[in-house]
Design a protein around this motif. Structure first.
Motif, PDB file in Angstrom:
ATOM      1  N   PRO A  72       0.895  -1.366  -0.157  1.00 33.35           N
ATOM      2  CA  PRO A  72      -0.041   0.073   0.228  1.00 33.35           C
ATOM      3  C   PRO A  72       0.743   1.208  -0.192  1.00 33.35           C
ATOM      4  CG  PRO A  72      -0.921  -1.445   1.715  1.00 33.35           C
ATOM      5  CD  PRO A  72       0.486  -2.191   0.943  1.00 33.35           C
ATOM      6  N   ASP A  73       2.191   1.197   0.727  1.00 38.50           N
ATOM      7  CA  ASP A  73       2.819   2.704   0.529  1.00 38.50           C
ATOM      8  C   ASP A  73       3.314   2.734  -0.774  1.00 38.50           C
ATOM      9  OD1 ASP A  73       4.133   0.453   1.530  1.00 38.50           O
ATOM     10  OD2 ASP A  73       5.629   1.521   2.448  1.00 38.50           O
ATOM     11  N   LEU A  74       3.940   1.932  -1.757  1.00 31.32           N
ATOM     12  CA  LEU A  74       4.084   1.777  -2.960  1.00 31.32           C
ATOM     13  C   LEU A  74       3.523   2.332  -3.999  1.00 31.32           C
ATOM     14  CD1 LEU A  74       6.883   1.693  -4.536  1.00 31.32           C
ATOM     15  CD2 LEU A  74       5.971  -1.075  -5.514  1.00 31.32           C
ATOM     16  N   ILE A  75       2.544   1.783  -3.868  1.00 29.66           N
ATOM     17  CA  ILE A  75       0.980   2.197  -4.237  1.00 29.66           C
ATOM     18  C   ILE A  75       0.480   4.204  -4.102  1.00 29.66           C
ATOM     19  CG2 ILE A  75      -1.362   2.691  -5.020  1.00 29.66           C
ATOM     20  CD1 ILE A  75      -1.606  -0.246  -3.668  1.00 29.66           C
ATOM     21  N   GLN A  76       0.617   4.044  -2.582  1.00 28.87           N
ATOM     22  CA  GLN A  76       0.125   6.109  -2.298  1.00 28.87           C
ATOM     23  C   GLN A  76       1.564   6.490  -2.903  1.00 28.87           C
ATOM     24  OE1 GLN A  76       0.205   6.358   2.094  1.00 28.87           O
ATOM     25  NE2 GLN A  76      -1.640   6.440   1.573  1.00 28.87           N
ATOM     26  N   GLN A  77       3.032   6.302  -2.781  1.00 28.98           N
ATOM     27  CA  GLN A  77       3.744   6.324  -3.488  1.00 28.98           C
ATOM     28  C   GLN A  77       3.698   7.326  -4.975  1.00 28.98           C
ATOM     29  OE1 GLN A  77       7.385   5.393  -2.419  1.00 28.98           O
ATOM     30  NE2 GLN A  77       8.425   6.605  -2.567  1.00 28.98           N
ATOM     31  N   LEU A  78       3.430   6.090  -5.524  1.00 26.15           N
ATOM     32  CA  LEU A  78       3.590   6.402  -7.286  1.00 26.15           C
ATOM     33  C   LEU A  78       2.510   7.117  -7.647  1.00 26.15           C
ATOM     34  CD1 LEU A  78       3.762   2.583  -8.224  1.00 26.15           C
ATOM     35  CD2 LEU A  78       5.333   4.918  -8.631  1.00 26.15           C
ATOM     36  N   GLN A  79       1.142   6.816  -6.542  1.00 29.54           N
ATOM     37  CA  GLN A  79      -0.552   7.917  -6.772  1.00 29.54           C
ATOM     38  C   GLN A  79       0.572   9.009  -6.902  1.00 29.54           C
ATOM     39  OE1 GLN A  79      -3.284   6.410  -5.044  1.00 29.54           O
ATOM     40  NE2 GLN A  79      -3.859   4.562  -6.000  1.00 29.54           N
ATOM     41  N   GLN A  80       1.371   9.402  -6.646  1.00 29.27           N
ATOM     42  CA  GLN A  80       1.292  10.862  -5.621  1.00 29.27           C
ATOM     43  C   GLN A  80       2.080  11.258  -7.552  1.00 29.27           C
ATOM     44  OE1 GLN A  80       3.305  11.218  -2.266  1.00 29.27           O
ATOM     45  NE2 GLN A  80       2.432  10.959  -1.349  1.00 29.27           N
ATOM     46  N   LYS A  81       2.716  10.533  -7.956  1.00 30.06           N
ATOM     47  CA  LYS A  81       3.050  10.821  -9.801  1.00 30.06           C
ATOM     48  C   LYS A  81       4.313  12.032  -9.810  1.00 30.06           C
ATOM     49  CE  LYS A  81       0.486  11.108 -12.995  1.00 30.06           C
ATOM     50  NZ  LYS A  81      -0.978  11.830 -13.812  1.00 30.06           N
ATOM     51  N   LYS A  82       4.923  11.756  -8.084  1.00 31.55           N
ATOM     52  CA  LYS A  82       6.742  12.505  -8.219  1.00 31.55           C
ATOM     53  C   LYS A  82       7.509  10.979  -8.947  1.00 31.55           C
ATOM     54  CE  LYS A  82       4.746  16.386  -5.859  1.00 31.55           C
ATOM     55  NZ  LYS A  82       4.077  16.820  -7.044  1.00 31.55           N
ATOM     56  N   ALA A  83       8.736  12.349  -9.332  1.00 33.36           N
ATOM     57  CA  ALA A  83       9.368  11.208  -9.597  1.00 33.36           C
ATOM     58  C   ALA A  83      10.273  10.772  -8.286  1.00 33.36           C
ATOM     59  CB  ALA A  83      11.111  12.136 -10.177  1.00 33.36           C
ATOM     60  N   MET A  84      10.836   9.696  -8.902  1.00 32.52           N
ATOM     61  CA  MET A  84      11.137   8.395  -6.923  1.00 32.52           C
ATOM     62  C   MET A  84      11.681   6.985  -7.505  1.00 32.52           C
ATOM     63  SD  MET A  84       8.133   6.112  -6.711  1.00 32.52           S
ATOM     64  CE  MET A  84       8.559   5.155  -5.871  1.00 32.52           C
ATOM     65  N   LEU A  85      12.760   6.754  -6.852  1.00 32.66           N
ATOM     66  CA  LEU A  85      13.855   5.580  -7.553  1.00 32.66           C
ATOM     67  C   LEU A  85      13.269   4.871  -6.993  1.00 32.66           C
ATOM     68  CD1 LEU A  85      16.506   4.528  -8.571  1.00 32.66           C
ATOM     69  CD2 LEU A  85      17.907   5.259  -6.427  1.00 32.66           C
ATOM     70  N   TRP A  86      12.917   3.808  -7.291  1.00 30.55           N
ATOM     71  CA  TRP A  86      12.780   2.579  -7.009  1.00 30.55           C
ATOM     72  C   TRP A  86      13.632   1.848  -6.794  1.00 30.55           C
ATOM     73  CZ3 TRP A  86      11.607  -2.524  -9.108  1.00 30.55           C
ATOM     74  CH2 TRP A  86      11.315  -3.443  -8.326  1.00 30.55           C
ATOM     75  N   LEU A  87      14.254   0.537  -6.151  1.00 29.06           N
ATOM     76  CA  LEU A  87      15.016   0.058  -6.336  1.00 29.06           C
ATOM     77  C   LEU A  87      14.569  -1.649  -6.210  1.00 29.06           C
ATOM     78  CD1 LEU A  87      18.127   1.713  -3.714  1.00 29.06           C
ATOM     79  CD2 LEU A  87      18.079   1.060  -6.506  1.00 29.06           C
TER      80      LEU A  87
END
Ligand SMILES: *Cc1c(COP(=O)(O)O)cnc(C)c1O
Length: 445
Positions: free
Chosen positions: A10-25
């Motif tokens: 759920p926290d990754l979904i939330q982060q992606l839904q914000q549509k801010k540039a991010m790094l996922w390892l």
């Protein structure tokens, strides 16, 4: 296999839904490859096929004579000028290169690699079946009048957001095939026109990319003399991309870059369905193993490979499933669902994915033009932030875990398309980029 749709934390979904540039390892990096994974021998077969087609390509496209029929691009050092593209102090002494596929001849994008390889492989197979050639013969024979008459009985079709259609359509038509390109209505008008000018039939579909692909697939199934180039699962496309690794290794040597675990190669590639970046990563891993680290760049609205790898499942999970809309100006990367062929391979090999907001794409393409005099299309600018991400604190755990000394590393940013974009379009891109660049630098003036 589970019947249920996979899900993400759920926290990754939330982060992606914000549509801010991010790094996922990628936590699955280093896993075993799946059984029956594509072999190094298959990559070598593709490389050999492309070598056997050099004379053919010179014959079909005289502008290739100066490149001996090689579909290849330069490896350009970046950040050399006094006014630096990368101003972060930690990047000042790092070796950063651009792999200039935006200038690949004939098709003007990275799709030349996969697309040309697949069309040539199909032509070779038909010519072998009809005994026009023997195995491993030089493929100049595919330009003979008999071959052309034979190919005219066959159709090669493809579904495409644009660049793949250009690549397949141009090569198929040049060899004498009937060529059909299924595109979504939103695909760029100049690409459709360019294809029609070469005698390619363009069929427009409502809906997104997946719909265009489904349309093409259905038509091909109804006709045994029709070959459908399937961007979502084609091994021939993938191998065409993977074949690039051998030449990049030569270019790195020419630039006197040592590549080993102590001097790693870090590669950043824009990702749509995953075929092009996946093939590149796979080809490079076959040569450099753990000495190469690959990152993909995806739009914040279409991070399909990130979503599929994070789901850690063989069941498909699309960006729509987590509430994203796949709407981005990066038309080459606007893909909602990652390739089923590629994602299981990348689960084992990909270091991570960083996402890019659309304004960053324009900003990046503007800066590339201003500082390096290089013109690319929005999709092709997606990977430019790669060296910044790997130097960012969020990447520190990765850098430490892999004992990476960034001062000894070689960064390669893949720039994937642009040289065929008409000047009026390019000027629009540049103007958007300029506005975004200056709005972000206002506080400095
Ligand atoms: C297609 C494309 C990509 C990505 O390739 P995929 O195989 O879809 O992942 C990147 N950049 C450009 C310009 C493209 O056309």
């Amino acid at each position: 296999m589970s019947e249920h749709k996979p899900s993400l934390q759920p926290d990754l979904i939330q982060q992606l839904q914000q549509k801010k540039a991010m790094l996922w390892l990628n936590p699955h990096l280093g896993r075993e490859l799946p059984d029956h994974a594509i072999t190094s021998a298959a990559i070598q077969t593709a490389q050999a096929r492309l070598k056997r087609s050099q004379a053919l390509l010179c014959h079909l496209f005289p502008e290739l004579v100066q490149h001996q029929g090689l579909i290849e691009s330069a490896l350009l050092p970046l950040n050399q000028a006094e006014q630096k593209l990368f101003t972060q102090p930690e990047l000042a002494d790092q070796a950063i290169y651009l792999k200039a596929d935006h200038a690949l001849p004939i098709a003007g994008s990275i799709k030349a690699r996969g697309g040309f390889h697949e069309v040539i492989a199909i032509a070779e197979k038909i010519a072998l079946e009809q005994q026009l050639i023997v195995a491993d013969q030089d493929l100049i024979a595919l330009a003979s009048p008999q071959a052309k008459t034979l190919f005219a009985e066959y159709t090669i079709s493809v579904g495409s957001t644009g660049n793949l259609g250009l690549s397949i359509g141009i090569m198929a038509a040049a060899l004498g095939f009937k060529a059909v390109v299924h595109m979504s209505v939103e695909a760029k008008e100049w690409k459709k026109q360019r294809l029609r000018d070469r005698g390619v039939q363009v069929i427009e579909h409502r809906g997104d990319y997946a719909a265009a692909v489904a349309g093409g697939r259905a038509e091909a199934e109804a006709n045994p003399k029709c070959h459908f180039v399937d961007d979502e699962q084609s091994e021939l496309l993938f191998l065409g991309y993977a074949a690039c690794a051998e030449y990049l290794a030569i270019q790195l040597k020419q630039q006197q870059r040592i590549i080993d675990r102590e001097h790693p190669l870090i590669v950043y590639v824009p990702c749509g369905v995953g075929g092009a970046p996946g093939g590149i990563c796979y080809g490079l891993k076959a040569i450099f193993g753990d000495a190469v680290h690959c990152f993909f760049a995806e739009p914040v609205a279409a991070p399909c490979m990130l979503v599929q790898l994070a789901a850690n499942s063989d069941q498909p999970l699309s960006v729509y499933d987590i509430g994203l809309d796949n709407k981005t100006e990066a038309d080459g990367l606007a893909v909602g669902l990652a390739s089923v062929l590629v994602s299981p391979l990348m689960r084992a090999q990909l270091s991570g994915v960083f996402t890019v907001e659309d304004p960053q794409l324009y900003n990046a393409l503007y800066q590339l033009k201003q500082f390096e005099n290089i013109e690319v299309e929005p999709s092709a600018a997606a990977a430019l932030q790669g060296p910044v991400w790997i130097n960012h604190p969020v990447a520190q755990d990765y850098v430490l875990a892999h004992h990476i000394d960034l001062q000894k590393a070689t960064h390669v940013i893949w720039s994937t398309g642009g040289c065929l974009v008409p000047q009026v379009e390019m000027q629009k891109f540049q103007k958007m980029g300029q506005e975004i660049y200056f709005s972000q630098h206002k506080e400095l003036c």
